[in-house]
Scaffold this motif. Structure first.
Motif, PDB file in Angstrom:
ATOM      1  N   PHE A  17      13.339  17.929  -8.584  1.00 27.79           N
ATOM      2  CA  PHE A  17      12.052  17.269  -8.776  1.00 27.79           C
ATOM      3  C   PHE A  17      12.205  16.119  -9.762  1.00 27.79           C
ATOM      4  N   GLY A  18      11.475  15.071  -9.538  1.00 29.07           N
ATOM      5  CA  GLY A  18      11.551  13.935 -10.451  1.00 29.07           C
ATOM      6  C   GLY A  18      10.225  13.193 -10.461  1.00 29.07           C
ATOM      7  N   MET A  19      10.217  12.087 -11.169  1.00 29.03           N
ATOM      8  CA  MET A  19       8.989  11.296 -11.270  1.00 29.03           C
ATOM      9  C   MET A  19       9.168  10.012 -10.458  1.00 29.03           C
ATOM     10  N   TYR A  20       8.117   9.590  -9.769  1.00 28.74           N
ATOM     11  CA  TYR A  20       8.159   8.303  -9.102  1.00 28.74           C
ATOM     12  C   TYR A  20       8.050   7.201 -10.140  1.00 28.74           C
ATOM     13  N   SER A  21       8.733   6.088  -9.882  1.00 22.27           N
ATOM     14  CA  SER A  21       8.556   4.929 -10.752  1.00 22.27           C
ATOM     15  C   SER A  21       7.269   4.224 -10.335  1.00 22.27           C
ATOM     16  N   ALA A  22       6.812   3.297 -11.170  1.00 21.07           N
ATOM     17  CA  ALA A  22       5.578   2.571 -10.855  1.00 21.07           C
ATOM     18  C   ALA A  22       5.721   1.837  -9.520  1.00 21.07           C
ATOM     19  N   GLU A  23       6.914   1.279  -9.268  1.00 18.87           N
ATOM     20  CA  GLU A  23       7.125   0.535  -8.015  1.00 18.87           C
ATOM     21  C   GLU A  23       7.048   1.480  -6.822  1.00 18.87           C
ATOM     22  N   GLU A  24       7.689   2.645  -6.960  1.00 19.80           N
ATOM     23  CA  GLU A  24       7.666   3.611  -5.858  1.00 19.80           C
ATOM     24  C   GLU A  24       6.234   4.062  -5.566  1.00 19.80           C
ATOM     25  N   LEU A  25       5.481   4.311  -6.640  1.00 21.98           N
ATOM     26  CA  LEU A  25       4.090   4.743  -6.460  1.00 21.98           C
ATOM     27  C   LEU A  25       3.284   3.696  -5.708  1.00 21.98           C
ATOM     28  N   LYS A  26       3.523   2.425  -6.083  1.00 22.53           N
ATOM     29  CA  LYS A  26       2.766   1.361  -5.417  1.00 22.53           C
ATOM     30  C   LYS A  26       3.130   1.261  -3.951  1.00 22.53           C
ATOM     31  N   LYS A  27       4.418   1.510  -3.647  1.00 20.06           N
ATOM     32  CA  LYS A  27       4.845   1.460  -2.242  1.00 20.06           C
ATOM     33  C   LYS A  27       4.209   2.593  -1.443  1.00 20.06           C
ATOM     34  N   LEU A  28       4.067   3.767  -2.079  1.00 16.16           N
ATOM     35  CA  LEU A  28       3.494   4.916  -1.381  1.00 16.16           C
ATOM     36  C   LEU A  28       1.976   4.809  -1.254  1.00 16.16           C
ATOM     37  N   SER A  29       1.384   4.054  -2.160  1.00 20.07           N
ATOM     38  CA  SER A  29      -0.069   4.013  -2.232  1.00 20.07           C
ATOM     39  C   SER A  29      -0.667   3.205  -1.084  1.00 20.07           C
ATOM     40  N   VAL A  30      -1.772   3.708  -0.511  1.00 19.50           N
ATOM     41  CA  VAL A  30      -2.442   2.952   0.540  1.00 19.50           C
ATOM     42  C   VAL A  30      -3.671   2.218  -0.009  1.00 19.50           C
ATOM     43  N   LYS A  31      -3.990   2.476  -1.273  1.00 14.55           N
ATOM     44  CA  LYS A  31      -5.218   1.902  -1.817  1.00 14.55           C
ATOM     45  C   LYS A  31      -5.168   1.842  -3.338  1.00 14.55           C
ATOM     46  N   SER A  32      -5.576   0.696  -3.876  1.00 11.06           N
ATOM     47  CA  SER A  32      -5.743   0.622  -5.317  1.00 11.06           C
ATOM     48  C   SER A  32      -7.178   1.048  -5.628  1.00 11.06           C
ATOM     49  N   ILE A  33      -7.325   2.071  -6.428  1.00 11.30           N
ATOM     50  CA  ILE A  33      -8.661   2.589  -6.733  1.00 11.30           C
ATOM     51  C   ILE A  33      -9.232   1.799  -7.912  1.00 11.30           C
ATOM     52  N   THR A  34     -10.326   1.069  -7.645  1.00 11.26           N
ATOM     53  CA  THR A  34     -10.886   0.213  -8.693  1.00 11.26           C
ATOM     54  C   THR A  34     -12.362   0.497  -8.936  1.00 11.26           C
ATOM     55  N   ASN A  35     -12.946   1.323  -8.090  1.00 15.79           N
ATOM     56  CA  ASN A  35     -14.377   1.581  -8.185  1.00 15.79           C
ATOM     57  C   ASN A  35     -14.637   2.929  -8.872  1.00 15.79           C
ATOM     58  N   PRO A  36     -15.305   2.919 -10.017  1.00 16.53           N
ATOM     59  CA  PRO A  36     -15.527   4.196 -10.714  1.00 16.53           C
ATOM     60  C   PRO A  36     -16.518   5.115  -9.974  1.00 16.53           C
ATOM     61  N   ARG A  37     -17.318   4.548  -9.072  1.00 13.84           N
ATOM     62  CA  ARG A  37     -18.252   5.394  -8.301  1.00 13.84           C
ATOM     63  C   ARG A  37     -17.540   5.923  -7.069  1.00 13.84           C
ATOM     64  N   TYR A  38     -17.604   7.224  -6.831  1.00 14.98           N
ATOM     65  CA  TYR A  38     -16.935   7.712  -5.627  1.00 14.98           C
ATOM     66  C   TYR A  38     -17.868   7.872  -4.434  1.00 14.98           C
ATOM     67  N   VAL A  39     -19.171   7.954  -4.675  1.00 12.01           N
ATOM     68  CA  VAL A  39     -20.119   7.898  -3.545  1.00 12.01           C
ATOM     69  C   VAL A  39     -21.238   6.909  -3.875  1.00 12.01           C
ATOM     70  N   LEU A  50     -12.689   6.960  -5.366  1.00 10.28           N
ATOM     71  CA  LEU A  50     -11.786   8.101  -5.150  1.00 10.28           C
ATOM     72  C   LEU A  50     -11.949   8.732  -3.768  1.00 10.28           C
ATOM     73  N   TYR A  51     -13.119   8.517  -3.136  1.00 15.49           N
ATOM     74  CA  TYR A  51     -13.339   9.080  -1.799  1.00 15.49           C
ATOM     75  C   TYR A  51     -13.136   8.047  -0.695  1.00 15.49           C
ATOM     76  N   ASP A  52     -12.545   6.902  -1.040  1.00 16.98           N
ATOM     77  CA  ASP A  52     -12.314   5.858  -0.037  1.00 16.98           C
ATOM     78  C   ASP A  52     -11.647   6.465   1.192  1.00 16.98           C
ATOM     79  N   LEU A  53     -12.121   6.065   2.367  1.00 18.93           N
ATOM     80  CA  LEU A  53     -11.625   6.697   3.607  1.00 18.93           C
ATOM     81  C   LEU A  53     -10.157   6.399   3.875  1.00 18.93           C
ATOM     82  N   ALA A  54      -9.599   5.412   3.177  1.00 20.85           N
ATOM     83  CA  ALA A  54      -8.164   5.134   3.346  1.00 20.85           C
ATOM     84  C   ALA A  54      -7.313   6.297   2.834  1.00 20.85           C
ATOM     85  N   LEU A  55      -7.873   7.094   1.942  1.00 17.04           N
ATOM     86  CA  LEU A  55      -7.114   8.223   1.375  1.00 17.04           C
ATOM     87  C   LEU A  55      -7.218   9.468   2.260  1.00 17.04           C
TER      88      LEU A  55
END
Ligand SMILES: [Zn+2]
Ligand SMILES: [Zn+2]
Length: 282
Positions: A17-39, A50-55
């Motif tokens: 087990f290990g930790m992803y680097s910031a670059e790896e996380l960004k590559k895996l990520s499908v969405k940058s979460i920027t909205n504090p409201r989830y609904v 956090l509830y964006d349908l992309a996730l």
């Protein structure tokens, strides 16, 4: 299920087990979460929340915006949050605390004996080819060398250990026993744990002679440092182990000497980067 003759298969040899680097996380990520409201006001998932349908869909009425599968078939996708400031990683906080205790805030070097570092590195290298016995042999070689030579330089210690280490590595190039055998893994974590335990509490920095800063942690989220009253400037006398080039992280400021202060995560990060650069053992 029977594997057909043509199906390639692998036997699982180990898992780590290990930790992803910031670059790896960004590559895996499908969405940058920027909205504090989830609904939104109607109870629908907010875009970039956090509830964006992309996730992935939150219930059976929705469809995933990334893989277009429904609630039962989409396994969910990773998103990420860009933090505006450096923060401590709670999983690594304990290690950070130990590293701060075991390093010099003035010259950004580890304060443990050089011999301990070279020994550990050599031991980890021989373990990479599964040479368990060599771990103990390296210990014997080092203590014999220290006894015979008195006060050898860091370079001499490194050379002495390297001679044996490279021999082991060459002999084990073919038919290595593998690095994921249980005993080898155990030996590796034992060596590393022992190193953390033994070598993270020197009273004084052997490189610049500055006294130890007292590090205290609060609630696993804050680090309070009591800086030494005097800071010795680095000099190039006897010890030729000083790093070349000036570290980018600032040392201990005059105003900080003898005082207690809060260590910000970004200063801690700068300090770690400087250690990484200065301790260029490999
Ligand atoms: Zn999906
Ligand atoms: Zn120092």
């Amino acid at each position: 299920m029977l594997a057909s003759k043509h199906t390639p298969w692998r036997r699982l040899q180990g898992i780590s087990f290990g930790m992803y680097s910031a670059e790896e996380l960004k590559k895996l990520s499908v969405k940058s979460i920027t909205n504090p409201r989830y609904v939104d006001y109607l109870g629908n998932p907010s875009a970039n929340g956090l509830y964006d349908l992309a996730l992935g869909p939150a219930d059976s009425k929705e469809v995933c915006a990334t893989c277009v599968q429904d609630f039962n078939n989409c396994s969910g996708h990773l998103g990420h949050i860009d933090l505006p400031l450096t923060v401590y990683n709670p999983f690594l906080f304990d290690k950070l605390y130990l590293l701060l205790r075991g390093s010099c805030l003035s010259c950004h070097m580890l304060t443990c004996p050089r011999a301990a570092i070279y020994l550990l590195i050599s031991q980890l290298r021989v373990l990479e080819v599964g040479a368990l016995q060599a771990v103990y042999e390296l210990e014997r070689i080092l203590s014999r060398f220290l006894e015979e030579t008195g006060d050898p330089s860091a370079f001499e210690i490194q050379e002495e250990l390297e001679e044996y280490t490279s021999k082991i590595l060459q002999n084990n190039l073919l038919g290595s026993q593998g690095t994921h055998v249980k005993n080898v893994c155990e030996s590796r974590s034992k060596l590393v744990a022992q190193f953390w335990k033994t070598h993270m509490a020197a009273k004084q920095c052997p490189h610049c002679k500055t006294g130890r800063s007292v590090v205290r942690k609060e609630h696993n989220s804050k680090l309070i440092i009591t800086y030494p009253a005097t800071v010795h400037k680095k000099s190039d006398q006897e010890g030729t182990e000083l790093p070349e080039g000036v570290p980018e992280a600032p040392g201990i400021d005059k105003a900080q000497m003898g005082k207690r202060g809060y260590l910000t995560p970004s200063s801690a990060q700068e300090h770690l980067f400087a250690i990484w650069k200065n301790e260029d053992v490999h």
